[in-house]
Design a protein around this motif. Structure first.
Motif, PDB file in Angstrom:
ATOM      1  N   GLY A   1       3.930  48.246 -81.105  1.00 29.18           N
ATOM      2  CA  GLY A   1       4.561  47.195 -81.897  1.00 29.18           C
ATOM      3  C   GLY A   1       3.674  46.759 -83.051  1.00 29.18           C
TER       4      GLY A   1
ATOM      5  N   SER B   1       2.336  45.594 -86.735  1.00 23.27           N
ATOM      6  CA  SER B   1       2.573  46.002 -88.122  1.00 23.27           C
ATOM      7  C   SER B   1       3.003  47.469 -88.239  1.00 23.27           C
ATOM      8  CB  SER B   1       1.314  45.772 -88.958  1.00 23.27           C
ATOM      9  OG  SER B   1       0.246  46.509 -88.404  1.00 23.27           O
TER      10      SER B   1
ATOM     11  N   ASP C   1       4.072  50.078 -75.339  1.00 22.43           N
ATOM     12  CA  ASP C   1       3.969  48.838 -74.575  1.00 22.43           C
ATOM     13  C   ASP C   1       5.139  47.952 -74.949  1.00 22.43           C
ATOM     14  OD1 ASP C   1       2.933  48.315 -77.228  1.00 22.43           O
ATOM     15  OD2 ASP C   1       2.162  46.410 -76.462  1.00 22.43           O
TER      16      ASP C   1
ATOM     17  N   ARG D   1       6.265  43.638 -74.934  1.00 21.36           N
ATOM     18  CA  ARG D   1       6.035  42.232 -74.593  1.00 21.36           C
ATOM     19  C   ARG D   1       7.270  41.773 -73.849  1.00 21.36           C
ATOM     20  NH1 ARG D   1       4.481  41.107 -80.628  1.00 21.36           N
ATOM     21  NH2 ARG D   1       2.604  42.387 -80.800  1.00 21.36           N
TER      22      ARG D   1
ATOM     23  N   ASN E   1       8.945  44.338 -79.098  1.00 23.17           N
ATOM     24  CA  ASN E   1       8.686  45.593 -79.826  1.00 23.17           C
ATOM     25  C   ASN E   1       9.968  46.399 -79.991  1.00 23.17           C
ATOM     26  OD1 ASN E   1       6.032  44.904 -80.052  1.00 23.17           O
ATOM     27  ND2 ASN E   1       5.315  46.168 -78.339  1.00 23.17           N
TER      28      ASN E   1
ATOM     29  N   HIS F   1      -7.301  45.178 -78.756  1.00 23.35           N
ATOM     30  CA  HIS F   1      -6.310  45.753 -77.832  1.00 23.35           C
ATOM     31  C   HIS F   1      -5.463  46.810 -78.520  1.00 23.35           C
ATOM     32  CE1 HIS F   1      -3.145  42.715 -79.127  1.00 23.35           C
ATOM     33  NE2 HIS F   1      -2.332  43.683 -78.757  1.00 23.35           N
TER      34      HIS F   1
ATOM     35  N   ALA G   1      -1.874  49.311 -77.597  1.00 22.18           N
ATOM     36  CA  ALA G   1      -0.705  49.135 -76.727  1.00 22.18           C
ATOM     37  C   ALA G   1      -0.847  47.719 -76.142  1.00 22.18           C
ATOM     38  CB  ALA G   1      -0.613  50.228 -75.684  1.00 22.18           C
TER      39      ALA G   1
ATOM     40  N   ARG H   1       3.346  41.400 -70.289  1.00 23.50           N
ATOM     41  CA  ARG H   1       3.647  42.653 -70.985  1.00 23.50           C
ATOM     42  C   ARG H   1       3.644  43.796 -69.985  1.00 23.50           C
ATOM     43  NH1 ARG H   1       0.767  42.759 -76.347  1.00 23.50           N
ATOM     44  NH2 ARG H   1       0.540  40.617 -77.036  1.00 23.50           N
TER      45      ARG H   1
ATOM     46  N   LYS I   1      -9.151  43.384 -89.721  1.00 25.95           N
ATOM     47  CA  LYS I   1      -9.445  44.413 -88.713  1.00 25.95           C
ATOM     48  C   LYS I   1     -10.829  45.047 -88.907  1.00 25.95           C
ATOM     49  CE  LYS I   1      -5.131  44.363 -87.091  1.00 25.95           C
ATOM     50  NZ  LYS I   1      -4.129  45.383 -87.233  1.00 25.95           N
TER      51      LYS I   1
HETATM   52  O1  6PG Z   1       2.700  44.838 -78.599  1.00 27.96           O
HETATM   53  C1  6PG Z   1       1.596  44.873 -79.069  1.00 27.96           C
HETATM   54  O2  6PG Z   1       0.793  43.928 -79.027  1.00 27.96           O
HETATM   55  C2  6PG Z   1       1.238  46.095 -79.829  1.00 27.96           C
HETATM   56  O3  6PG Z   1       1.784  47.265 -79.402  1.00 27.96           O
HETATM   57  C3  6PG Z   1      -0.225  46.149 -80.135  1.00 27.96           C
HETATM   58  O4  6PG Z   1      -0.991  47.059 -79.459  1.00 27.96           O
HETATM   59  C4  6PG Z   1      -0.370  46.300 -81.625  1.00 27.96           C
HETATM   60  O5  6PG Z   1      -0.322  47.627 -81.984  1.00 27.96           O
HETATM   61  C5  6PG Z   1      -1.650  45.663 -82.057  1.00 27.96           C
HETATM   62  O6  6PG Z   1      -1.627  44.330 -81.640  1.00 27.96           O
HETATM   63  C6  6PG Z   1      -1.832  45.724 -83.532  1.00 27.96           C
HETATM   64  O7  6PG Z   1      -0.872  44.934 -84.117  1.00 27.96           O
HETATM   65  P1  6PG Z   1      -0.935  44.637 -85.665  1.00 27.96           P
HETATM   66  O8  6PG Z   1      -0.888  45.965 -86.336  1.00 27.96           O
HETATM   67  O9  6PG Z   1       0.263  43.804 -85.944  1.00 27.96           O
HETATM   68  O10 6PG Z   1      -2.210  43.930 -85.886  1.00 27.96           O
END
Ligand code: 6PG
Length: 325
Positions: free
Chosen positions: A91, A93, A119, A121, A131, A202, A204, A234, A257
């Motif tokens: 999920g 960005s 993954d 939520r 997601n 983190h 997934a 999750r 990041k």
């Molecule tokens: O459901 C989730 O939380 C995502 O799958 C997670 O692993 C996501 O990829 C990261 O949190 C990065 O998210 P951003 O790219 O929005 O920072």
């Protein structure tokens, strides 16, 4: 842990990341859908009906060989037609990146895609934290299915969002079904596994301090409770599943990041989830990262070479802006 360094493709802009990721996805799709099946050795011989020397027994053998061979090739053609592209999506960005990159393409065989989630939520699909919900609204609902076909989409059972264990077990069953049963496959093999990476490290829904989840060896899907960021409950696919994939990519952008990317690239011994994947899927992992997320990160950056410069619905930039390293 050793210090495996993955391929890192660097880009100036978010839109460049989106374009390159889409190109790589199509490359993986084409690889999966056109994989050569092992040619079965056929004992067929050339049929020459004028060959007076051929006895009737010979003729029988020749004809039966011929029909085995044609059965073989029609089986092969059927298998080729039934081939699917199996992909896992995260999920965050990434969904926007795919929205921008994939929907422009006219070489995606959506009808041959099996889409799973890295993954989920445990919130209602209506929520913008879901997601599946977000991917549906931003990608799946916008596919021209008449032209490109309809993908199979495998999401969690929304009625189980109050019970992470039950939801994880149920989603594992979905995977088992899709990957031909657990008895015959020890681990599912995705053609492509797409991951993001959060500032807290983190990937997934595998969080750095959740050691038990990170060490999971048997389960394909684990429940996650009390997640330190975002929705607390999750489910997540596990490290062995991610690392068993044919290809894994991380897509990361934004200055926020940079610190975590620095740790992942420079201090793999810290064992962040991404570092575990860099190591466990060594040689099959690529990172697509913008310059902001690479601020002060000491790593060799590569220029991404496009595989499929194809007709875009929008004018295609002749020279996609990638960093020259
Ligand atoms: O459901 C989730 O939380 C995502 O799958 C997670 O692993 C996501 O990829 C990261 O949190 C990065 O998210 P951003 O790219 O929005 O920072």
């Amino acid at each position: 842990m050793t210090t495996t360094v993955p391929k890192v493709f660097a880009f100036h802009e978010f839109s460049d990341v989106a374009e390159a990721v889409a190109d790589y996805v199509v490359y993986a799709q084409n690889g999966a859908l056109t994989k050569k099946l092992k040619e079965r050795k056929s004992s067929a011989v050339n049929l020459n009906l004028d060959d007076k020397a051929a006895s009737s027994a010979d003729m029988q053998r020749i004809l039966s060989n011929k029909s085995i061979s044609s059965r073989d090739s029609s089986k092969k053609a059927k298998k080729e037609k039934e081939r699917r592209f199996k992909i896992a999506l995260s999920g965050g960005s990434l969904i926007q990146i795919l929205h921008e990159g994939l929907l422009k393409r006219d070489d995606i065989q959506w009808g041959k895609w099996d889409i799973y989630f890295a993954d989920e939520r445990l919130v209602s699909f209506e929520s913008d934290q879901s997601n599946y919900g977000q991917s549906k609204r931003k990608i799946f609902d916008l596919i021209d299915t008449e032209k490109y076909g309809t993908p199979n989409i495998y999401h969690i059972d929304e009625s189980l969002i109050d019970d992470p264990q039950e939801c994880a077990d149920n989603y594992e069953k979905v995977l088992i079904k899709g990957f031909a049963g657990r008895d015959s496959v020890k681990l599912p093999m995705f053609d492509l596994f797409l991951l993001g990476c959060a500032p807290d490290g983190h990937i997934a829904s595998l969080f750095p301090n959740f050691q038990e989840n990170l060490r999971e060896k048997l389960a394909w899907v684990v429940p996650v409770e009390k997640a330190p960021s975002g929705p607390e409950n999750r489910i997540s696919l596990t490290i062995p599943v991610i690392c068993h994939s044919h290809r894994v990519i991380f897509v990361v952008e934004g200055a926020v990041k940079a610190p975590v990317i620095k740790t992942i690239m420079e201090r793999p011994e810290k064992g962040l989830p991404s570092s575990i994947v860099n190591e466990g899927a060594a040689g099959r992992v690529s990172w697509f990262v913008d310059d902001d997320a690479l601020t002060d990160v000491f790593v060799t950056k590569k220029k991404y070479k496009f595989h499929n410069k194809i007709e875009f619905n929008e004018p295609f930039k002749e020279e996609p802006a990638t960093t020259e390293k």
